[in-house]
Write a protein that holds these residues in place. Structure first.
Motif, mmCIF file in Angstrom:
data_model
loop_
_atom_site.group_PDB
_atom_site.id
_atom_site.type_symbol
_atom_site.label_atom_id
_atom_site.label_comp_id
_atom_site.label_asym_id
_atom_site.label_seq_id
_atom_site.Cartn_x
_atom_site.Cartn_y
_atom_site.Cartn_z
ATOM 1 N N ARG A 116 0.837 -1.213 0.000
ATOM 2 C CA ARG A 116 0.000 0.000 0.000
ATOM 3 C C ARG A 116 0.867 1.258 0.000
ATOM 4 N NH1 ARG A 116 -5.006 1.173 4.233
ATOM 5 N NH2 ARG A 116 -5.749 3.102 3.252
ATOM 6 N N THR A 117 1.915 1.256 0.828
ATOM 7 C CA THR A 117 2.843 2.386 0.864
ATOM 8 C C THR A 117 3.531 2.560 -0.486
ATOM 9 O OG1 THR A 117 3.256 2.049 3.220
ATOM 10 C CG2 THR A 117 4.866 3.355 2.021
ATOM 11 N N CYS A 118 3.966 1.454 -1.081
ATOM 12 C CA CYS A 118 4.631 1.513 -2.384
ATOM 13 C C CYS A 118 3.737 2.138 -3.446
ATOM 14 C CB CYS A 118 5.044 0.113 -2.817
ATOM 15 S SG CYS A 118 6.469 -0.571 -1.940
ATOM 16 N N GLU A 119 2.491 1.723 -3.473
ATOM 17 C CA GLU A 119 1.564 2.249 -4.477
ATOM 18 C C GLU A 119 1.359 3.749 -4.278
ATOM 19 O OE1 GLU A 119 -1.438 3.221 -7.094
ATOM 20 O OE2 GLU A 119 -1.628 3.515 -4.927
ATOM 21 N N CYS A 120 1.198 4.151 -3.032
ATOM 22 C CA CYS A 120 0.992 5.577 -2.732
ATOM 23 C C CYS A 120 2.219 6.416 -3.074
ATOM 24 C CB CYS A 120 0.644 5.760 -1.249
ATOM 25 S SG CYS A 120 -0.980 5.129 -0.783
ATOM 26 N N SER B 242 -3.531 -4.689 1.644
ATOM 27 C CA SER B 242 -2.940 -3.618 0.835
ATOM 28 C C SER B 242 -3.978 -2.603 0.380
ATOM 29 C CB SER B 242 -2.249 -4.207 -0.402
ATOM 30 O OG SER B 242 -3.198 -4.608 -1.378
ATOM 31 N N ALA B 243 -5.229 -2.796 0.788
ATOM 32 C CA ALA B 243 -6.339 -1.926 0.359
ATOM 33 C C ALA B 243 -6.472 -1.927 -1.164
ATOM 34 C CB ALA B 243 -6.152 -0.499 0.887
ATOM 35 N N GLY B 244 -6.171 -3.071 -1.769
ATOM 36 C CA GLY B 244 -6.319 -3.198 -3.214
ATOM 37 C C GLY B 244 -5.111 -2.786 -4.022
ATOM 38 N N ALA B 245 -4.046 -2.301 -3.343
ATOM 39 C CA ALA B 245 -2.866 -1.822 -4.068
ATOM 40 C C ALA B 245 -2.242 -2.927 -4.914
ATOM 41 C CB ALA B 245 -1.827 -1.278 -3.085
ATOM 42 N N LEU B 246 -2.320 -4.171 -4.436
ATOM 43 C CA LEU B 246 -1.709 -5.277 -5.170
ATOM 44 C C LEU B 246 -2.470 -5.635 -6.449
ATOM 45 C CD1 LEU B 246 -0.601 -7.472 -2.155
ATOM 46 C CD2 LEU B 246 0.904 -6.464 -3.878
#
Length: 247
Positions: A116-120, A144-148
């Motif tokens: 999640r941090t990476c996506e943000c 990941s709140a969908g980040a993956l």
């Protein structure tokens, strides 16, 4: 793990692999010996990234009581990508690669939080090893709140070799470790960069540490000796974001 994330039976597993279904891992009964199992191993010769484990029957039965024939395959929730492809594409786009390498992270919640941090933060991809690592399952995607669903994940057989390849491509590889001789804020992170985070209990492996350009540490001022890997990854990632913004 839900049963719809697994494939039971040797023939079904062979067909899934040959139809390019993304398989994370296969577990086989320890003493499984049959003509069909030999066929499976022949197929797997062409898929070195699929992890295979021999386990007692009791362990397989914990996953399901269906007619598994001593074989279960675990289906990935994402299509893994290749580091080589991503690096070349990013450079061709005129951008600096930004990778996060997880060397042995096994906790699904940590993995999801880091993703999640990476996506943000605009990270281009997470890199994980084939063995001894968490994988992209439903729990990780949820955490990941969908980040993956959108963040590329690369699965590599040898992280040390991946580090060597990235350095050869001009990507600086920096490991966060208590063995670091420099503060993370005093290290250049603004160009092409790959940040390495280690396992929850043992940190970054010695072989990977030896291949990195720099070993950095996050100051610990309290009585607990280390940060949670998910928190530490966030600190490192956003220091890189800050430096990139300053440039």
């Amino acid at each position: 793990m839900k049963e719809n994330e697994m494939i039971f039976g040797i023939r079904a597993i062979i067909e899934a692999i040959q139809s390019d279904k993304e398989i994370d891992k296969i577990i086989l009964k320890k003493d499984l010996q049959s003509e069909l199992s030999h066929e499976l191993f022949e197929v797997l010769r062409n898929y070195p990234l699929i992890q295979v484990q021999r386990v007692p029957l009791e362990r397989i039965n914990r996953y399901t009581r269906k007619n598994h024939q001593g074989a279960i395959a675990f289906v990935s929730q994402t299509k893994y990508q290749r580091v080589e492809d991503l690096v070349q594409n990013i450079f061709e786009e005129g951008r600096d690669p930004f990778f996060v390498i997880l060397d042995g992270v096994t906790d699904v919640r940590n993995f999801g939080a880091i993703a999640r941090t990476c996506e943000c933060a605009g990270v281009d991809a997470i890199v994980i090893p084939t063995r001894g690592s968490v994988s992209v399952g439903a729990d990780a995607i949820k955490t990941s709140a969908g980040a993956l669903h959108t963040l590329p994940v690369c699965k590599e057989k040898n992280i040390a070799q991946t580090v060597k390849y990235l350095r050869a491509c001009g990507v600086k590889v920096v490991a966060a470790t208590e063995k670091g001789d420099k503060l993370y804020t005093k290290t250049e992170l603004s160009g092409p960069i790959a940040i390495v985070m280690g396992a929850e209990d043992t940190g970054v492996s010695p072989e990977v540490l030896r291949g990195c350009d720099a070993l950095v540490k996050i100051p610990i001022l309290g009585k607990i000796s280390s940060l949670n890997v998910g928190v530490a990854a966030g600190v490192m990632i956003y220091e890189a974001v800050r430096q990139k913004g300053d440039k």
